[in-house]
Design a protein around this motif. Structure first.
Motif, PDB file in Angstrom:
ATOM      1  N   ALA A   2       0.845  -1.203   0.000  1.00 49.18           N
ATOM      2  CA  ALA A   2       0.000   0.000   0.000  1.00 49.18           C
ATOM      3  C   ALA A   2       0.876   1.247   0.000  1.00 49.18           C
ATOM      4  N   PHE A   3       1.448   1.578  -1.145  1.00 48.02           N
ATOM      5  CA  PHE A   3       2.305   2.751  -1.257  1.00 48.02           C
ATOM      6  C   PHE A   3       1.592   3.904  -1.935  1.00 48.02           C
ATOM      7  N   LEU A  65      18.311   5.210  -2.942  1.00 48.55           N
ATOM      8  CA  LEU A  65      17.414   6.346  -3.111  1.00 48.55           C
ATOM      9  C   LEU A  65      16.508   6.456  -1.889  1.00 48.55           C
ATOM     10  N   HIS A  66      16.279   7.706  -1.435  1.00 51.69           N
ATOM     11  CA  HIS A  66      15.362   7.965  -0.333  1.00 51.69           C
ATOM     12  C   HIS A  66      14.346   9.016  -0.764  1.00 51.69           C
ATOM     13  N   ALA A  79      10.767   3.773  -2.223  1.00 52.18           N
ATOM     14  CA  ALA A  79      11.026   5.188  -2.543  1.00 52.18           C
ATOM     15  C   ALA A  79      10.716   5.459  -4.013  1.00 52.18           C
ATOM     16  N   PHE A  80      11.155   4.564  -4.889  1.00 48.95           N
ATOM     17  CA  PHE A  80      10.847   4.734  -6.312  1.00 48.95           C
ATOM     18  C   PHE A  80       9.337   4.732  -6.536  1.00 48.95           C
ATOM     19  N   ILE A  81       8.642   3.844  -5.860  1.00 48.25           N
ATOM     20  CA  ILE A  81       7.189   3.762  -6.033  1.00 48.25           C
ATOM     21  C   ILE A  81       6.521   5.069  -5.626  1.00 48.25           C
ATOM     22  N   VAL A  82       6.924   5.633  -4.490  1.00 48.30           N
ATOM     23  CA  VAL A  82       6.353   6.912  -4.046  1.00 48.30           C
ATOM     24  C   VAL A  82       6.685   8.002  -5.058  1.00 48.30           C
ATOM     25  N   LEU A  83       7.923   8.041  -5.548  1.00 51.40           N
ATOM     26  CA  LEU A  83       8.310   9.033  -6.551  1.00 51.40           C
ATOM     27  C   LEU A  83       7.484   8.866  -7.823  1.00 51.40           C
ATOM     28  N   TRP A  84       7.402   7.642  -8.327  1.00 55.17           N
ATOM     29  CA  TRP A  84       6.646   7.393  -9.556  1.00 55.17           C
ATOM     30  C   TRP A  84       5.173   7.747  -9.404  1.00 55.17           C
ATOM     31  N   LEU A  93       3.876   2.637 -13.777  1.00 59.31           N
ATOM     32  CA  LEU A  93       5.035   1.863 -13.338  1.00 59.31           C
ATOM     33  C   LEU A  93       4.954   1.586 -11.835  1.00 59.31           C
ATOM     34  N   ALA A  94       4.494   2.584 -11.071  1.00 57.28           N
ATOM     35  CA  ALA A  94       4.307   2.376  -9.627  1.00 57.28           C
ATOM     36  C   ALA A  94       3.323   1.246  -9.374  1.00 57.28           C
TER      37      ALA A  94
END
Length: 135
Positions: A2-3, A65-66, A79-84, A93-94
């Protein structure tokens, strides 16, 4: 996983601007974010003053990555998921990477291969820099 968080809150990305791979990818996201006036800020971990508020050391910051969102720090694939999720063109992509199975494989690849290689590269750059500066 659950991001999926609300888009309205500001997202801060902590990355290594001296890493050619990291900076190329993050510069792409930063250009997209700026062009769309998105609430995303990109901080270079090589500026120690920018680590305030992150709750992590410079060493931890250099290892992956943070992303900071809603007072929560995410690292690695989360972190990538939150950014995407914060970038309209990357929300798909997320969603894909958040799927069970894909999420575990992505974590394994990033944590087991990519992040360690990039971190070792960072350590070599820091060592060379110290040698050139005589420290």
């Amino acid at each position: 996983m659950a991001f999926y968080l609300t888009l309205m809150s500001k997202v801060k990305v902590l990355y290594n601007a001296e890493c050619p791979v990291c900076s190329r990818e993050i510069d792409h996201y930063a250009r997209m974010s700026t062009a769309q006036s998105l609430p995303v800020r990109f901080d270079d971990l090589n500026r120690p003053d920018l680590l305030d508020g992150w709750g992590i050391s410079a060493e931890q910051a250099a290892q992956r990555l943070h992303v900071l969102k809603d007072d929560q720090v995410f690292s690695g694939i989360p972190a990538f998921i939150v950014l995407w999720q914060s970038l309209p063109r990357y929300r798909w992509l997320a969603k894909v990477v958040s799927q069970p199975g894909i999420y575990q494989v992505a974590n394994w690849i990033y944590d087991g291969m990519l992040a360690p290689v990039l971190y070792r590269s960072h350590q070599r750059r820091v060592s060379k820099s110290k040698c050139r500066n005589g420290t």
